[in-house]
Design a protein around this motif. Structure first.
Motif, PDB file in Angstrom:
ATOM      1  N   GLU A 216      84.116   3.682 -52.544  1.00 48.95           N
ATOM      2  CA  GLU A 216      83.863   4.691 -53.569  1.00 48.95           C
ATOM      3  C   GLU A 216      83.447   6.028 -52.966  1.00 48.95           C
ATOM      4  O   GLU A 216      83.804   7.092 -53.481  1.00 48.95           O
ATOM      5  CB  GLU A 216      82.786   4.195 -54.539  1.00 48.95           C
ATOM      6  CG  GLU A 216      83.226   3.007 -55.377  1.00 48.95           C
ATOM      7  CD  GLU A 216      82.133   2.504 -56.300  1.00 48.95           C
ATOM      8  OE1 GLU A 216      81.023   3.081 -56.268  1.00 48.95           O
ATOM      9  OE2 GLU A 216      82.383   1.536 -57.042  1.00 48.95           O
TER      10      GLU A 216
ATOM     11  N   GLY B  86      86.338   8.181 -52.312  1.00 47.57           N
ATOM     12  CA  GLY B  86      87.163   8.582 -53.452  1.00 47.57           C
ATOM     13  C   GLY B  86      88.542   7.950 -53.479  1.00 47.57           C
ATOM     14  O   GLY B  86      89.480   8.507 -54.055  1.00 47.57           O
ATOM     15  N   ILE B  87      88.672   6.771 -52.873  1.00 42.91           N
ATOM     16  CA  ILE B  87      89.969   6.095 -52.829  1.00 42.91           C
ATOM     17  C   ILE B  87      90.295   5.465 -54.177  1.00 42.91           C
ATOM     18  O   ILE B  87      89.462   4.788 -54.774  1.00 42.91           O
ATOM     19  CB  ILE B  87      89.980   5.036 -51.715  1.00 42.91           C
ATOM     20  CG1 ILE B  87      89.873   5.714 -50.352  1.00 42.91           C
ATOM     21  CG2 ILE B  87      91.234   4.174 -51.774  1.00 42.91           C
ATOM     22  CD1 ILE B  87      89.752   4.762 -49.195  1.00 42.91           C
ATOM     23  N   GLU B  88      91.503   5.670 -54.631  1.00 41.72           N
ATOM     24  CA  GLU B  88      91.937   5.145 -55.929  1.00 41.72           C
ATOM     25  C   GLU B  88      92.313   3.668 -55.825  1.00 41.72           C
ATOM     26  O   GLU B  88      92.859   3.218 -54.815  1.00 41.72           O
ATOM     27  CB  GLU B  88      93.139   5.928 -56.449  1.00 41.72           C
ATOM     28  CG  GLU B  88      92.828   7.341 -56.883  1.00 41.72           C
ATOM     29  CD  GLU B  88      94.052   8.049 -57.443  1.00 41.72           C
ATOM     30  OE1 GLU B  88      95.070   7.367 -57.703  1.00 41.72           O
ATOM     31  OE2 GLU B  88      93.993   9.278 -57.603  1.00 41.72           O
TER      32      GLU B  88
ATOM     33  N   THR C 219      94.253   0.348 -58.057  1.00 37.41           N
ATOM     34  CA  THR C 219      95.192   0.047 -59.132  1.00 37.41           C
ATOM     35  C   THR C 219      94.449  -0.617 -60.291  1.00 37.41           C
ATOM     36  O   THR C 219      93.263  -0.950 -60.172  1.00 37.41           O
ATOM     37  CB  THR C 219      96.294  -0.901 -58.642  1.00 37.41           C
ATOM     38  OG1 THR C 219      95.700  -2.184 -58.344  1.00 37.41           O
ATOM     39  CG2 THR C 219      96.970  -0.356 -57.395  1.00 37.41           C
ATOM     40  N   GLU C 220      95.135  -0.843 -61.385  1.00 36.48           N
ATOM     41  CA  GLU C 220      94.523  -1.527 -62.531  1.00 36.48           C
ATOM     42  C   GLU C 220      94.068  -2.932 -62.154  1.00 36.48           C
ATOM     43  O   GLU C 220      93.107  -3.445 -62.716  1.00 36.48           O
ATOM     44  CB  GLU C 220      95.522  -1.604 -63.694  1.00 36.48           C
ATOM     45  CG  GLU C 220      95.808  -0.265 -64.352  1.00 36.48           C
ATOM     46  CD  GLU C 220      96.762  -0.416 -65.525  1.00 36.48           C
ATOM     47  OE1 GLU C 220      97.127  -1.566 -65.854  1.00 36.48           O
ATOM     48  OE2 GLU C 220      97.147   0.629 -66.105  1.00 36.48           O
TER      49      GLU C 220
ATOM     50  N   LYS D 137      95.250   1.579 -53.943  1.00 35.48           N
ATOM     51  CA  LYS D 137      96.539   2.162 -54.311  1.00 35.48           C
ATOM     52  C   LYS D 137      97.151   2.869 -53.105  1.00 35.48           C
ATOM     53  O   LYS D 137      96.547   3.776 -52.527  1.00 35.48           O
ATOM     54  CB  LYS D 137      96.343   3.158 -55.459  1.00 35.48           C
ATOM     55  CG  LYS D 137      97.623   3.653 -56.096  1.00 35.48           C
ATOM     56  CD  LYS D 137      97.298   4.522 -57.305  1.00 35.48           C
ATOM     57  CE  LYS D 137      98.563   4.973 -58.009  1.00 35.48           C
ATOM     58  NZ  LYS D 137      98.228   5.817 -59.197  1.00 35.48           N
TER      59      LYS D 137
ATOM     60  N   THR E 266      96.898   6.003 -48.704  1.00 35.65           N
ATOM     61  CA  THR E 266      96.059   6.069 -49.904  1.00 35.65           C
ATOM     62  C   THR E 266      96.122   7.489 -50.462  1.00 35.65           C
ATOM     63  O   THR E 266      96.837   8.351 -49.934  1.00 35.65           O
ATOM     64  CB  THR E 266      94.594   5.720 -49.574  1.00 35.65           C
ATOM     65  OG1 THR E 266      94.019   6.789 -48.799  1.00 35.65           O
ATOM     66  CG2 THR E 266      94.498   4.418 -48.810  1.00 35.65           C
ATOM     67  N   ASN E 267      95.355   7.753 -51.514  1.00 33.41           N
ATOM     68  CA  ASN E 267      95.319   9.098 -52.092  1.00 33.41           C
ATOM     69  C   ASN E 267      94.508  10.081 -51.247  1.00 33.41           C
ATOM     70  O   ASN E 267      94.511  11.279 -51.518  1.00 33.41           O
ATOM     71  CB  ASN E 267      94.735   9.043 -53.507  1.00 33.41           C
ATOM     72  CG  ASN E 267      93.299   8.556 -53.527  1.00 33.41           C
ATOM     73  OD1 ASN E 267      93.013   7.442 -53.077  1.00 33.41           O
ATOM     74  ND2 ASN E 267      92.388   9.360 -54.040  1.00 33.41           N
TER      75      ASN E 267
END
Length: 299
Positions: free
Chosen positions: A238, A241-243, A245-246, A251, A258-259
């Motif tokens: 966290e 700031g890594i995204e 998936t649902e 992701k 990653t993002n």
């Protein structure tokens, strides 16, 4: 004194070691950090990976580590990562023993942590006779008296795969079923049993399941139980700031990125296909992609 690397790989199992080899062969200065507690440490045999089919998970990872560390630019650190942070032109990684390392790029190969249900006997059987994957374990329990512990759409889709391996199949929802009428009709058509009673415990002998015992006193003999259980990421991502998936996976794009620029991910933390072969393939590709990115930046 802070130690500097081209790449830090968090996670030293199959995917992390595979990435480390690809980078080591490209003369990259690499640090692999691992806690030594892989999720498959109870599993007696690994399957569906050619040249290693039937070996223990530890045999495979020990040999992999030995081969990877022959590359002089690759180092291994036994430890637990407690903090990762973005710095100028790179990342800082801190471990539980207060060691700090710096790298231009990060590869997250840290896997996932299964969240075990509060059912006595379940943990002792996990990876042995309570299993997660028909591709990894299904052949060994083919045609046996088998259960699935799950519910709803996930259970319905999973049952299709398991039904191919055994017709002695029961779905245990451990509470009220959430299957639709159409899904129930399919179960009836294929003679798949449905039990909604709540499970009291798993009776076993040295991890080999014998029966399920229910809170209402019912007992059902079993030889194998597939379980779809929740999970969480093994490390705290966290702060970066890594995204996700649902489904809760990291992701990534088709290049394992990653993002967050400079951070890549591979292995069980990015996909539901939890197999040694897939982890090795993703790690190898991630290592190559990271090397390419470093090469382009330095040229």
């Amino acid at each position: 004194m802070k130690q500097n690397f081209d790449v830090i790989i968090i996670g030293g199992s199959y995917s992390g070691l595979s990435a480390g080899m690809a980078l080591g062969r490209s003369l990259r200065k690499v640090l692999i950090i691992d806690s030594g507690k892989p999720c498959n440490r109870q599993t007696p045999h690994s399957h569906n990976f050619i040249t290693h089919d039937g070996k223990t998970p530890k045999e495979i990872s020990d040999l992999a580590k030995e081969q990877v560390l022959k590359y002089e630019t690759v180092k291994f650190h036994n430890g637990v990562v407690t903090k990762t942070s973005k710095k100028d032109k790179g990342f800082e990684v801190e471990t539980q023993n207060n060691k700090k390392f710096y790298a231009k790029k990060l590869i997250l190969a840290s896997g996932i942590k299964d969240i075990m249900p509060n059912i006595p006997g379940f943990i002792e059987c996990w990876g042995i006779s309570v299993i997660h994957c028909p591709y990894c374990h299904g052949y060994e329990v083919k045609e046996q008296v088998t259960g699935i512990l799950s519910n709803g759409a996930i259970a319905f889709d999973f049952a299709k795969l398991v039904f191919n391996l055994t017709k002695h199949l029961t779905l245990f929802t451990n509470g009220k079923s959430t299957l639709t009428e159409e899904q129930l009709r399919k179960f009836n058509q294929n003679k798949i049993n449905l039990i909604e009673d709540e499970i009291e415990k798993v009776e076993h002998k040295n991890g080999q399941i014998q029966k399920l015992i229910f809170k209402n006193g019912k007992e059902i003999p079993l030889q194998a139980l597939y379980a779809k259980i929740p999970f969480e990421q093994n490390i705290n991502i966290e702060d970066l700031g890594i995204e996700l998936t649902e489904q809760g996976f990291i992701k990534v794009d088709f290049m394992q990125k990653t993002n967050i620029d400079g951070i890549f991910a591979c292995g069980d933390n990015v996909t539901m296909m939890r197999s040694v072969a897939n982890a090795v393939a993703q790690g190898n590709f991630a290592g190559a992609v990271v090397n390419k990115e470093l090469s382009e930046e330095e040229f």
